[in-house]
Design a protein around this motif. Structure first.
Motif, PDB file in Angstrom:
ATOM      1  N   ALA A 228      37.498  43.976  38.852  1.00 16.30           N
ATOM      2  CA  ALA A 228      38.247  42.936  38.335  1.00 16.30           C
ATOM      3  C   ALA A 228      37.898  41.762  39.218  1.00 16.30           C
ATOM      4  O   ALA A 228      37.966  40.626  38.620  1.00 16.30           O
ATOM      5  CB  ALA A 228      39.699  43.356  38.359  1.00 16.30           C
ATOM      6  N   ARG A 229      37.940  41.838  40.756  1.00 21.81           N
ATOM      7  CA  ARG A 229      37.742  40.771  41.396  1.00 21.81           C
ATOM      8  C   ARG A 229      36.722  40.168  41.143  1.00 21.81           C
ATOM      9  O   ARG A 229      36.443  38.694  41.319  1.00 21.81           O
ATOM     10  CB  ARG A 229      37.715  41.477  42.914  1.00 21.81           C
ATOM     11  CG  ARG A 229      37.210  40.448  44.022  1.00 21.81           C
ATOM     12  CD  ARG A 229      37.575  40.851  45.520  1.00 21.81           C
ATOM     13  NE  ARG A 229      36.778  42.028  45.573  1.00 21.81           N
ATOM     14  CZ  ARG A 229      35.323  42.133  46.013  1.00 21.81           C
ATOM     15  NH1 ARG A 229      34.807  40.912  45.984  1.00 21.81           N
ATOM     16  NH2 ARG A 229      34.879  43.126  46.522  1.00 21.81           N
ATOM     17  N   LEU A 230      35.437  40.839  40.587  1.00 26.13           N
ATOM     18  CA  LEU A 230      34.016  40.017  40.327  1.00 26.13           C
ATOM     19  C   LEU A 230      34.398  39.066  39.101  1.00 26.13           C
ATOM     20  O   LEU A 230      33.726  37.909  39.120  1.00 26.13           O
ATOM     21  CB  LEU A 230      32.971  40.944  39.831  1.00 26.13           C
ATOM     22  CG  LEU A 230      32.778  42.113  40.721  1.00 26.13           C
ATOM     23  CD1 LEU A 230      31.747  43.192  39.997  1.00 26.13           C
ATOM     24  CD2 LEU A 230      32.115  41.686  41.834  1.00 26.13           C
ATOM     25  N   PHE A 231      35.356  39.145  38.313  1.00 26.04           N
ATOM     26  CA  PHE A 231      35.705  38.668  37.205  1.00 26.04           C
ATOM     27  C   PHE A 231      36.360  37.323  37.703  1.00 26.04           C
ATOM     28  O   PHE A 231      36.168  36.290  37.045  1.00 26.04           O
ATOM     29  CB  PHE A 231      36.411  39.101  36.011  1.00 26.04           C
ATOM     30  CG  PHE A 231      35.652  40.481  35.433  1.00 26.04           C
ATOM     31  CD1 PHE A 231      34.598  40.186  35.000  1.00 26.04           C
ATOM     32  CD2 PHE A 231      36.647  41.417  35.083  1.00 26.04           C
ATOM     33  CE1 PHE A 231      33.575  41.181  34.476  1.00 26.04           C
ATOM     34  CE2 PHE A 231      35.981  42.365  34.615  1.00 26.04           C
ATOM     35  CZ  PHE A 231      34.569  42.439  34.196  1.00 26.04           C
ATOM     36  N   LEU A 232      37.069  37.405  38.594  1.00 28.49           N
ATOM     37  CA  LEU A 232      37.973  36.291  39.101  1.00 28.49           C
ATOM     38  C   LEU A 232      37.387  35.484  40.089  1.00 28.49           C
ATOM     39  O   LEU A 232      37.640  34.219  40.367  1.00 28.49           O
ATOM     40  CB  LEU A 232      39.142  37.088  39.685  1.00 28.49           C
ATOM     41  CG  LEU A 232      40.118  37.719  38.827  1.00 28.49           C
ATOM     42  CD1 LEU A 232      41.064  38.495  39.415  1.00 28.49           C
ATOM     43  CD2 LEU A 232      41.047  36.680  37.918  1.00 28.49           C
ATOM     44  N   GLU A 233      36.317  36.028  41.030  1.00 35.44           N
ATOM     45  CA  GLU A 233      35.569  35.080  42.030  1.00 35.44           C
ATOM     46  C   GLU A 233      34.666  34.011  41.406  1.00 35.44           C
ATOM     47  O   GLU A 233      34.375  32.943  41.951  1.00 35.44           O
ATOM     48  CB  GLU A 233      35.142  35.956  42.938  1.00 35.44           C
ATOM     49  CG  GLU A 233      35.952  36.621  43.897  1.00 35.44           C
ATOM     50  CD  GLU A 233      35.400  37.675  45.046  1.00 35.44           C
ATOM     51  OE1 GLU A 233      36.221  38.022  46.020  1.00 35.44           O
ATOM     52  OE2 GLU A 233      34.337  37.939  45.030  1.00 35.44           O
ATOM     53  N   LYS A 234      33.965  34.698  40.217  1.00 33.00           N
ATOM     54  CA  LYS A 234      33.428  33.762  39.280  1.00 33.00           C
ATOM     55  C   LYS A 234      31.919  33.269  40.305  1.00 33.00           C
ATOM     56  O   LYS A 234      31.699  32.175  40.076  1.00 33.00           O
ATOM     57  CB  LYS A 234      33.733  32.450  38.894  1.00 33.00           C
ATOM     58  CG  LYS A 234      35.031  32.641  37.910  1.00 33.00           C
ATOM     59  CD  LYS A 234      35.577  31.554  37.429  1.00 33.00           C
ATOM     60  CE  LYS A 234      36.679  31.537  36.569  1.00 33.00           C
ATOM     61  NZ  LYS A 234      37.056  32.808  35.621  1.00 33.00           N
ATOM     62  N   ALA A 235      31.565  34.117  41.354  1.00 32.11           N
ATOM     63  CA  ALA A 235      30.425  33.630  42.036  1.00 32.11           C
ATOM     64  C   ALA A 235      28.982  33.935  40.948  1.00 32.11           C
ATOM     65  O   ALA A 235      28.973  34.891  40.409  1.00 32.11           O
ATOM     66  CB  ALA A 235      30.403  34.506  43.291  1.00 32.11           C
TER      67      ALA A 235
ATOM     68  N   ALA B  62      45.226  39.427  33.229  1.00 31.17           N
ATOM     69  CA  ALA B  62      44.017  39.499  32.286  1.00 31.17           C
ATOM     70  C   ALA B  62      42.673  40.405  32.878  1.00 31.17           C
ATOM     71  O   ALA B  62      42.083  41.013  32.044  1.00 31.17           O
ATOM     72  CB  ALA B  62      43.718  38.096  31.850  1.00 31.17           C
ATOM     73  N   ALA B  63      42.494  39.848  34.172  1.00 30.46           N
ATOM     74  CA  ALA B  63      41.466  40.593  34.713  1.00 30.46           C
ATOM     75  C   ALA B  63      41.570  42.025  34.697  1.00 30.46           C
ATOM     76  O   ALA B  63      40.798  43.006  34.486  1.00 30.46           O
ATOM     77  CB  ALA B  63      40.797  40.069  36.059  1.00 30.46           C
ATOM     78  N   LEU B  64      42.814  42.391  35.332  1.00 23.87           N
ATOM     79  CA  LEU B  64      43.168  43.940  35.416  1.00 23.87           C
ATOM     80  C   LEU B  64      43.167  44.518  33.970  1.00 23.87           C
ATOM     81  O   LEU B  64      42.778  45.638  33.647  1.00 23.87           O
ATOM     82  CB  LEU B  64      44.445  44.086  36.029  1.00 23.87           C
ATOM     83  CG  LEU B  64      44.251  43.867  37.603  1.00 23.87           C
ATOM     84  CD1 LEU B  64      45.950  43.785  38.203  1.00 23.87           C
ATOM     85  CD2 LEU B  64      43.826  44.876  38.313  1.00 23.87           C
ATOM     86  N   ALA B  65      43.570  43.823  32.788  1.00 22.64           N
ATOM     87  CA  ALA B  65      43.657  44.589  31.558  1.00 22.64           C
ATOM     88  C   ALA B  65      42.119  44.659  31.141  1.00 22.64           C
ATOM     89  O   ALA B  65      41.957  45.502  30.696  1.00 22.64           O
ATOM     90  CB  ALA B  65      44.297  43.542  30.697  1.00 22.64           C
ATOM     91  N   ARG B  66      41.537  43.707  31.313  1.00 28.57           N
ATOM     92  CA  ARG B  66      39.860  43.703  31.203  1.00 28.57           C
ATOM     93  C   ARG B  66      39.263  45.090  31.629  1.00 28.57           C
ATOM     94  O   ARG B  66      38.531  45.773  30.909  1.00 28.57           O
ATOM     95  CB  ARG B  66      39.281  42.713  31.514  1.00 28.57           C
ATOM     96  CG  ARG B  66      37.606  42.331  30.873  1.00 28.57           C
ATOM     97  CD  ARG B  66      37.371  40.986  31.016  1.00 28.57           C
ATOM     98  NE  ARG B  66      35.990  40.873  30.521  1.00 28.57           N
ATOM     99  CZ  ARG B  66      34.993  40.193  30.834  1.00 28.57           C
ATOM    100  NH1 ARG B  66      35.154  39.584  31.891  1.00 28.57           N
ATOM    101  NH2 ARG B  66      33.838  39.962  30.118  1.00 28.57           N
ATOM    102  N   VAL B  67      39.530  45.590  32.804  1.00 28.88           N
ATOM    103  CA  VAL B  67      39.161  46.562  33.423  1.00 28.88           C
ATOM    104  C   VAL B  67      39.995  48.095  33.239  1.00 28.88           C
ATOM    105  O   VAL B  67      39.768  48.883  33.670  1.00 28.88           O
ATOM    106  CB  VAL B  67      38.723  46.653  35.049  1.00 28.88           C
ATOM    107  CG1 VAL B  67      37.736  45.467  35.182  1.00 28.88           C
ATOM    108  CG2 VAL B  67      40.271  46.267  35.562  1.00 28.88           C
TER     109      VAL B  67
END
Ligand SMILES: Nc1ncnc2c1ncn2[C@@H]1O[C@H](COP(=O)(O)OP(=O)(O)OP(=O)(O)O)[C@@H](O)[C@H]1O
Length: 210
Positions: free
Chosen positions: A142-149, A113-118
């Motif tokens: 995409a990593r930013l969306f997944l790390e949720k920092a 989903a994160a890869l699709a988003r970008v």
């Protein structure tokens, strides 16, 4: 909340900036501006612990980050010039690997989903070596969306991103800030007038300029 106090950084005996203080609240998007060589990348690198400052202090929630660097590490996501991607691995494999370094295992569907988003649907299984420069940077985003920092530290995130991607990235920055996140970034990108941006010119803190 991030606050920095009286920071000074030197490279090769040259003081790049001194007396640099600023604070960020949830919702802030702060652009570190300044001409080439002012020390913008140096500032971001050192904020995330890649090298130290000669003087001054970085605080997270009023606590010096050097007192608990591991806890601070979980509070930010860093997207630098070098994206840290392994050329022989696919975007899916790279993301899974990088997230595992932070003890995160979001699962294949969240990664997809994160890869699709970008805009990388269909490229999930292509070795990163075969992706374009802009596509590689999108894997980093995409990593930013997944790390949720809460804090995003972004060094020239618009590099190699196409026009539609630039608009999308502007939207993702605003969205992250709107959810209580904070973003400190360097960029030579010109934001629209209406963009909710704070700006700090690093050359104001260069001792040679005074
Ligand atoms: N690895 C290094 N070793 C020694 N000096 C360096 C190194 N990296 C950068 N510098 C010097 O530090 C100064 C600041 O560099 P930095 O990359 O932080 O600037 P910048 O403001 O990000 O520039 P730009 O807008 O070109 O990206 C420059 O004068 C540069 O020559």
């Amino acid at each position: 909340m991030l606050a920095v106090s009286r920071l000074q950084a030197t490279r090769d005996d040259r003081v790049l900036f001194t007396g640099l203080s600023f604070a960020m609240q949830p919702g802030d998007i702060l652009q570190i501006a300044g001409p080439n060589g002012t020390g913008k990348t140096t500032l971001l690198n050192r904020l995330v612990g890649l090298g130290g400052f000669d003087e001054g202090e970085v605080l997270w929630d009023n606590r010096p980050v050097h007192e608990d660097p591991v806890a601070f590490r979980r509070r930010f996501s860093y997207l630098g010039h070098s994206l840290g991607l392994k050329a022989l691995l696919t975007p899916l494999e790279n993301l899974a690997f990088l997230l595992r370094l932070r003890d995160l295992e979001p699962g294949a569907s969240a990664l997809m989903a994160a890869l699709a988003r970008v805009g990388l649907a269909g490229y999930e299984d292509v070795p990163v070596a075969h992706l374009s420069a802009g596509q590689k940077r999108r894997v980093g985003i995409a990593r930013l969306f997944l790390e949720k920092a809460p804090l995003w530290v972004l060094d020239e995130p618009f590099t190699a991103i196409d026009q539609a991607g630039v608009r999308a990235l502007e939207g993702w920055l605003v969205e992250h800030a709107g959810q209580g996140g904070m973003i400190v970034l360097t960029t030579h990108h010109l934001f629209p007038e209406s963009f909710p941006l704070k700006r700090l010119d690093l050359s104001d803190y260069c001792p040679e300029a005074h």
